[in-house]
Design a protein around this motif. Structure first.
Motif, PDB file in Angstrom:
ATOM      1  N   ASP A 155       1.571  -3.236 -11.616  1.00 26.44           N
ATOM      2  CA  ASP A 155       1.493  -1.790 -11.383  1.00 26.44           C
ATOM      3  C   ASP A 155       2.872  -1.151 -11.390  1.00 26.44           C
ATOM      4  O   ASP A 155       3.034  -0.020 -10.934  1.00 26.44           O
ATOM      5  N   ASN A 156       3.880  -1.882 -11.903  1.00 26.12           N
ATOM      6  CA  ASN A 156       5.269  -1.449 -11.787  1.00 26.12           C
ATOM      7  C   ASN A 156       5.604  -1.334 -10.301  1.00 26.12           C
ATOM      8  O   ASN A 156       5.229  -2.179  -9.521  1.00 26.12           O
ATOM      9  N   GLY A 157       6.298  -0.293  -9.879  1.00 26.25           N
ATOM     10  CA  GLY A 157       6.652  -0.214  -8.468  1.00 26.25           C
ATOM     11  C   GLY A 157       7.748  -1.195  -8.102  1.00 26.25           C
ATOM     12  O   GLY A 157       8.281  -1.931  -8.937  1.00 26.25           O
ATOM     13  N   THR A 158       8.088  -1.210  -6.832  1.00 27.00           N
ATOM     14  CA  THR A 158       9.187  -2.033  -6.325  1.00 27.00           C
ATOM     15  C   THR A 158       8.648  -3.252  -5.604  1.00 27.00           C
ATOM     16  O   THR A 158       7.705  -3.157  -4.807  1.00 27.00           O
ATOM     17  N   SER A 257      11.076   5.127  -4.868  1.00 29.63           N
ATOM     18  CA  SER A 257       9.827   5.533  -4.219  1.00 29.63           C
ATOM     19  C   SER A 257       9.166   6.709  -4.939  1.00 29.63           C
ATOM     20  O   SER A 257       7.937   6.823  -4.957  1.00 29.63           O
ATOM     21  N   ARG A 260       8.508   5.282  -8.996  1.00 30.99           N
ATOM     22  CA  ARG A 260       7.787   4.004  -9.113  1.00 30.99           C
ATOM     23  C   ARG A 260       8.343   3.143 -10.250  1.00 30.99           C
ATOM     24  O   ARG A 260       7.620   2.360 -10.873  1.00 30.99           O
ATOM     25  N   MET A 284       8.091   3.136   1.313  1.00 30.06           N
ATOM     26  CA  MET A 284       7.223   2.430   0.379  1.00 30.06           C
ATOM     27  C   MET A 284       5.975   1.792   0.972  1.00 30.06           C
ATOM     28  O   MET A 284       5.028   1.503   0.245  1.00 30.06           O
ATOM     29  N   ASP A 287       2.493   3.222   0.056  1.00 32.65           N
ATOM     30  CA  ASP A 287       2.134   3.389  -1.352  1.00 32.65           C
ATOM     31  C   ASP A 287       1.654   2.051  -1.919  1.00 32.65           C
ATOM     32  O   ASP A 287       2.406   1.073  -1.947  1.00 32.65           O
ATOM     33  N   VAL A 289       1.381   0.919  -4.782  1.00 35.71           N
ATOM     34  CA  VAL A 289       2.028   0.424  -5.987  1.00 35.71           C
ATOM     35  C   VAL A 289       3.144  -0.577  -5.673  1.00 35.71           C
ATOM     36  O   VAL A 289       3.572  -1.341  -6.544  1.00 35.71           O
ATOM     37  N   HIS A 290       3.630  -0.583  -4.425  1.00 34.84           N
ATOM     38  CA  HIS A 290       4.748  -1.438  -4.045  1.00 34.84           C
ATOM     39  C   HIS A 290       4.270  -2.724  -3.358  1.00 34.84           C
ATOM     40  O   HIS A 290       3.141  -2.804  -2.881  1.00 34.84           O
TER      41      HIS A 290
END
Length: 387
Positions: A155-158, A257, A260, A284, A287, A289-290
């Protein structure tokens, strides 16, 4: 001890002499004072008292009550510069050897050679942190890291790694460089290649240690040195970015953040009890996505332990008085301890050419001490648990 008036020599390995001022300066700034004059005065005092010692060389202690004794340091493989200590004195004209293990390193850890057992000892005082456990092997650990990143970056993100500045950060970087080098040219997913993955170290202290580790490359193990000879830089590869100033840190938190953008961030502290990682968590955790990936022990009562416990069940934590619902994925990768496990501790005693007369077990929980006592019974004349 210095505040209490200690003015004697501080013996340590040459690498520890290099790293110790960095550790103490940071400790003072975090927990004692920001007064530069006081800190610099303390560091000057330390510099006068430190006595760097080569590994494997006998050094005479200052005389005490007419007693003569010598010691030597041998590589413990726990963190760079760590040592176990052999002390020799004389009893009735005969040498008497005592070995203090300190923290022993896990075999096959990145960068550092595994500890070699002493030839002989009358008494061995040994740690037992993981006296009742066995670690996963290095190959499995790297495979799990790869799988965790492939999963997390879909999902990409960190992907956020809370990590201590010394030891754990360098191990993570070493293994990330291993993966990126092996998988270069391949895709993590359709829109992201391993060559495009950004790795960020956001910790001024970790950055200083990375530099120090590179300056002390002579202490690395053969595998790491071979990589250097091949032109690879395990702690300073092209996709690695280091954040220094607080302004850069805040900008990075906001960028990652809000956009993303896919990235890996290694930030201190390892148990999330302060440090720059807290700002990432505040931004983060809410969310999905992280991801937050724990690679070290989270002590009871720490923010890291709370996230580790309540994150997988969709709970929440309080950070700086603010309730934050945990929507980010929380993962835990085992096997990243720098301590020897039961097998490594047993190997340290079993590998001695002459059986020790006594082994004293210290520095561990009761169950760990008892399990190690049982494991060592066949390799020493007497194994006792020190209270």
């Amino acid at each position: 001890m210095l505040a209490a008036g200690f003015t004697g020599p501080i013996f340590c390995s040459e690498a520890s002499a290099h790293l110790l001022p960095l550790v103490l300066e940071d400790a003072l700034k975090v927990g004692v004072t920001r007064d530069e004059q006081l800190i610099n005065g303390f560091l000057r005092t330390i510099a006068r008292q430190i006595v760097p010692c080569k590994f494997n060389a006998w050094v005479e202690f200052p005389a005490f009550n007419g007693i003569k004794a010598h010691f030597r340091l041998k590589k413990a493989g726990h963190i760079l510069g760590s040592a176990y200590v052999e002390i020799k004195h004389w009893v009735a004209g005969k040498p008497f050897l005592t070995v203090f293990s300190g923290d022993l390193g896990a075999p096959y850890s990145p960068l550092l050679p595994a500890p070699k057992p002493p030839y002989a000892a009358d008494i061995v005082v040994i740690e037992s942190t993981y006296g009742d456990k066995l670690h996963d092997n290095r190959r499995d650990r790297i495979k799990r890291l790869e799988q965790a990143l492939l999963h997390s970056l879909q999902d990409n993100g960190t992907v956020l790694f809370p990590a201590f500045s010394i030891g754990r950060t360098q191990e993570l970087l070493y293994e990330l460089e291993t993966l990126i080098h092996r998988l270069r040219g391949k895709k993590i997913h359709q829109h992201l290649g391993w060559d495009e993955l950004t790795v960020i170290v956001d910790s001024p202290l970790a950055a200083k240690f990375n530099v120090a580790y590179q300056q002390l490359a002579a202490c690395w193990d053969d595998e790491a040195l071979k990589r250097l000879q091949e032109g690879r830089h395990p702690l300073n590869f092209s996709q690695l970015y280091t954040i220094d100033s607080h302004a850069e840190h805040l900008a990075a938190v906001n960028l990652l953040s809000s956009t993303r953008k896919p990235a890996i961030v290694i930030a201190a502290s390892g148990m999330c009890e302060g440090g720059r990682v807290v700002n990432y968590l505040k931004a983060m955790l809410g969310d999905p996505v992280h991801q937050v990936v724990f690679v070290g022990y989270q002590a009871r009562g720490t923010l890291g332990a709370a996230i580790q416990q309540y994150g997988p069940r969709g709970g929440y934590v309080n950070i700086d008085g603010q309730r934050i619902d945990i929507k980010a994925e929380v993962l835990t990768l085992s096997g990243y301890s720098a301590h020897a496990d039961q097998q490594g501790l047993t190997r340290f005693i079993k590998g001695m050419r002459k059986r020790p007369k006594q082994v004293r077990i210290v520095h561990g929980d009761v169950d760990a001490k008892k399990a190690l006592q049982t494991a060592l019974a066949a390799y020493a004349d007497k194994v006792v648990i020190a209270e």
